[in-house]
Design an enzyme around this catalytic site. Structure first.
Site, PDB file in Angstrom:
ATOM      1  N   ASP A   1     -34.516  77.653 -32.526  1.00  0.00           N
ATOM      2  CA  ASP A   1     -33.386  77.765 -33.455  1.00  0.00           C
ATOM      3  C   ASP A   1     -32.265  78.536 -32.760  1.00  0.00           C
ATOM      4  O   ASP A   1     -32.441  79.040 -31.649  1.00  0.00           O
ATOM      5  CB  ASP A   1     -33.783  78.385 -34.802  1.00  0.00           C
ATOM      6  CG  ASP A   1     -34.255  79.832 -34.679  1.00  0.00           C
ATOM      7  OD1 ASP A   1     -34.071  80.447 -33.609  1.00  0.00           O
ATOM      8  OD2 ASP A   1     -34.805  80.352 -35.660  1.00  0.00           O
TER       9      ASP A   1
ATOM     10  N   LYS B   1     -31.736  74.281 -36.560  1.00  0.00           N
ATOM     11  CA  LYS B   1     -32.677  74.379 -37.681  1.00  0.00           C
ATOM     12  C   LYS B   1     -31.984  74.899 -38.930  1.00  0.00           C
ATOM     13  O   LYS B   1     -31.072  75.710 -38.861  1.00  0.00           O
ATOM     14  CB  LYS B   1     -33.786  75.348 -37.258  1.00  0.00           C
ATOM     15  CG  LYS B   1     -34.601  75.936 -38.368  1.00  0.00           C
ATOM     16  CD  LYS B   1     -35.642  76.894 -37.824  1.00  0.00           C
ATOM     17  CE  LYS B   1     -35.422  78.318 -38.307  1.00  0.00           C
ATOM     18  NZ  LYS B   1     -36.443  79.267 -37.879  1.00  0.00           N
TER      19      LYS B   1
ATOM     20  N   HIS C   1     -36.877  90.645 -34.381  1.00  0.00           N
ATOM     21  CA  HIS C   1     -36.206  89.424 -34.811  1.00  0.00           C
ATOM     22  C   HIS C   1     -34.713  89.469 -34.491  1.00  0.00           C
ATOM     23  O   HIS C   1     -34.124  88.466 -34.099  1.00  0.00           O
ATOM     24  CB  HIS C   1     -36.432  89.225 -36.301  1.00  0.00           C
ATOM     25  CG  HIS C   1     -35.772  88.012 -36.813  1.00  0.00           C
ATOM     26  ND1 HIS C   1     -36.064  86.760 -36.328  1.00  0.00           N
ATOM     27  CD2 HIS C   1     -34.798  87.853 -37.728  1.00  0.00           C
ATOM     28  CE1 HIS C   1     -35.299  85.882 -36.939  1.00  0.00           C
ATOM     29  NE2 HIS C   1     -34.526  86.512 -37.781  1.00  0.00           N
TER      30      HIS C   1
ATOM     31  N   THR D   1     -41.178  76.132 -38.206  1.00  0.00           N
ATOM     32  CA  THR D   1     -40.085  75.971 -37.240  1.00  0.00           C
ATOM     33  C   THR D   1     -40.556  75.103 -36.071  1.00  0.00           C
ATOM     34  O   THR D   1     -39.871  74.155 -35.658  1.00  0.00           O
ATOM     35  CB  THR D   1     -39.635  77.360 -36.725  1.00  0.00           C
ATOM     36  OG1 THR D   1     -39.192  78.124 -37.840  1.00  0.00           O
ATOM     37  CG2 THR D   1     -38.536  77.256 -35.685  1.00  0.00           C
TER      38      THR D   1
HETATM   39  C1  R5P Z   1     -36.702  82.816 -37.196  1.00  0.00           C
HETATM   40  O1  R5P Z   1     -35.510  82.790 -37.095  1.00  0.00           O
HETATM   41  C2  R5P Z   1     -37.671  83.202 -36.130  1.00  0.00           C
HETATM   42  O2  R5P Z   1     -37.104  83.278 -34.860  1.00  0.00           O
HETATM   43  C3  R5P Z   1     -38.808  82.214 -36.118  1.00  0.00           C
HETATM   44  O3  R5P Z   1     -38.325  80.945 -35.720  1.00  0.00           O
HETATM   45  C4  R5P Z   1     -39.406  82.083 -37.476  1.00  0.00           C
HETATM   46  O4  R5P Z   1     -39.532  83.321 -38.079  1.00  0.00           O
HETATM   47  C5  R5P Z   1     -40.752  81.426 -37.391  1.00  0.00           C
HETATM   48  O5  R5P Z   1     -41.238  81.290 -38.675  1.00  0.00           O
HETATM   49  P1  R5P Z   1     -42.095  80.015 -39.093  1.00  0.00           P
HETATM   50  O6  R5P Z   1     -43.209  79.895 -38.090  1.00  0.00           O
HETATM   51  O7  R5P Z   1     -42.594  80.362 -40.480  1.00  0.00           O
HETATM   52  O8  R5P Z   1     -41.180  78.840 -39.113  1.00  0.00           O
END
Ligand code: R5P
Length: 312
Positions: free
Chosen positions: A168, A191, A129, A225
């Site tokens: 994001d 986001k 991440h 997201t």
């Molecule tokens: C967050 O900053 C990561 O890059 C992903 O965008 C995020 O973890 C995705 O999580 P979700 O599918 O629950 O929105």
């Protein structure tokens, strides 16, 4: 030192592909439970003096998968392994790398400490991440990239009007890398996370009108997201011909239902996390086994990892 691969319980099929790429078989081991529910681990072959690679993503059930990894490493160390490397294709808890509010733990650091204290000397992972994870470990962390694998599997499906969209701010560098490799323009979705599974999107930077979006991210968890990004992209005039590529597909909670309702032409993840059946018709998986196998080969032979690394 002999090379030895031991699979944890979380993704034996990836481990088996990695071993077969290396021309060896997985070492026999037991991972099950005692009658009272406690985990039981036993390695059934000698590891004494060997260069052991444990393959175990710490995806959900993360606590169980982490514990199995720690127990396998402890077993190797006590049995005299020459060196133990943890190959953690998906690294759970990596998103908890700082305190969002007071009185929270920094769980990514806690997990790193646990990994180090069982005698693991090196970690191999992919598309973490945050690159800051490197600083959380005192031992070497080899950070591989799933992007070349995803690009190879996706490129023939993309139309000329594709725009690479970072879902994001954290995915901006990732989107730039995709755009460079495919010679495409980029856009960015702004986001804001409201809770674990809801996000709000305020605006888009970049030209998406009449273009087919290719959303890229390191992982898909709840799909919140992506859902929010797709909604705002369509409202901004993007074509309902959405492609998605992410290294880690967790698909937590109702992610699959959420994504099934959207105009997704293709959703591609790698096999860092096992995918058990899926309702998204356009869903597909590209294997990272050759990448992990090559990294293990080079580490074993003491050679540079070079282009396998994610330094972006
Ligand atoms: C967050 O900053 C990561 O890059 C992903 O965008 C995020 O973890 C995705 O999580 P979700 O599918 O629950 O929105």
């Amino acid at each position: 030192m002999d090379l030895q691969i031991i699979s944890g319980s979380a993704n034996p099929s990836l481990a088996s592909s990695v071993a077969s790429q290396l021309g060896i078989t997985l070492s026999h081991r037991i991972v099950d439970r005692f009658p009272d529910g406690e985990l039981r681990v036993e390695i059934q072959e000698t590891v004494r003096g060997h260069d052991v690679f444990l393959i175990q993503p710490t995806c959900p059930p993360s606590e169980e998968n982490l514990m199995v990894l720690l127990m396998l490493a402890d077993a190797c160390r006590r049995a005299g392994a020459g060196r133990v490397t943890a190959v953690i294709p998906y690294f759970g808890y990596a998103r908890q790398d700082r305190r969002a509010v007071g009185r929270q733990p920094v769980t990514a650091r806690l997990v790193a400490d646990l990994i180090e204290c069982v005698g693991i000397e090196r970690v191999v992972s992919a598309d973490l991440h945050s690159r800051a994870m490197e600083g959380i470990f005192s031992i070497p962390l080899e950070h591989l990239s799933g992007v070349p694998t995803l690009v190879d599997a996706m490129k023939s499906q993309l139309s000329e009007d594709t725009v690479v969209v970072a879902s994001d701010l954290g995915a901006t560098k990732l989107a730039e890398r995709w755009a460079r490799l495919l010679d495409l323009p980029t856009a960015l979705v702004h986001k804001q996370r409201l809770s674990g599974d809801t996000v709000s999107v305020r605006e888009i930077t970049g030209d998406v009108k009449d273009r087919s979006p290719l959303l890229v991210d390191d992982m898909i968890s709840t799909g919140g997201t992506l859902a929010a990004a797709i909604e705002v992209l369509l409202a901004a005039g993007a074509k309902p011909n959405v492609h998605i590529a992410a290294t880690h597909g967790l698909f937590a909670g109702n992610a699959i239902q959420r994504l099934s309702a959207l105009p997704i032409s293709r959703l591609l993840v790698t096999d860092t996390v096992t995918q058990a059946g899926n309702a998204v018709a356009a869903f597909s998986t590209a294997t990272m086994a050759p990448v992990f196998a090559e990294a293990i080969r080079r580490l074993y032979e003491g050679r540079s990892l070079g282009e396998l690394l994610n330094l972006g």
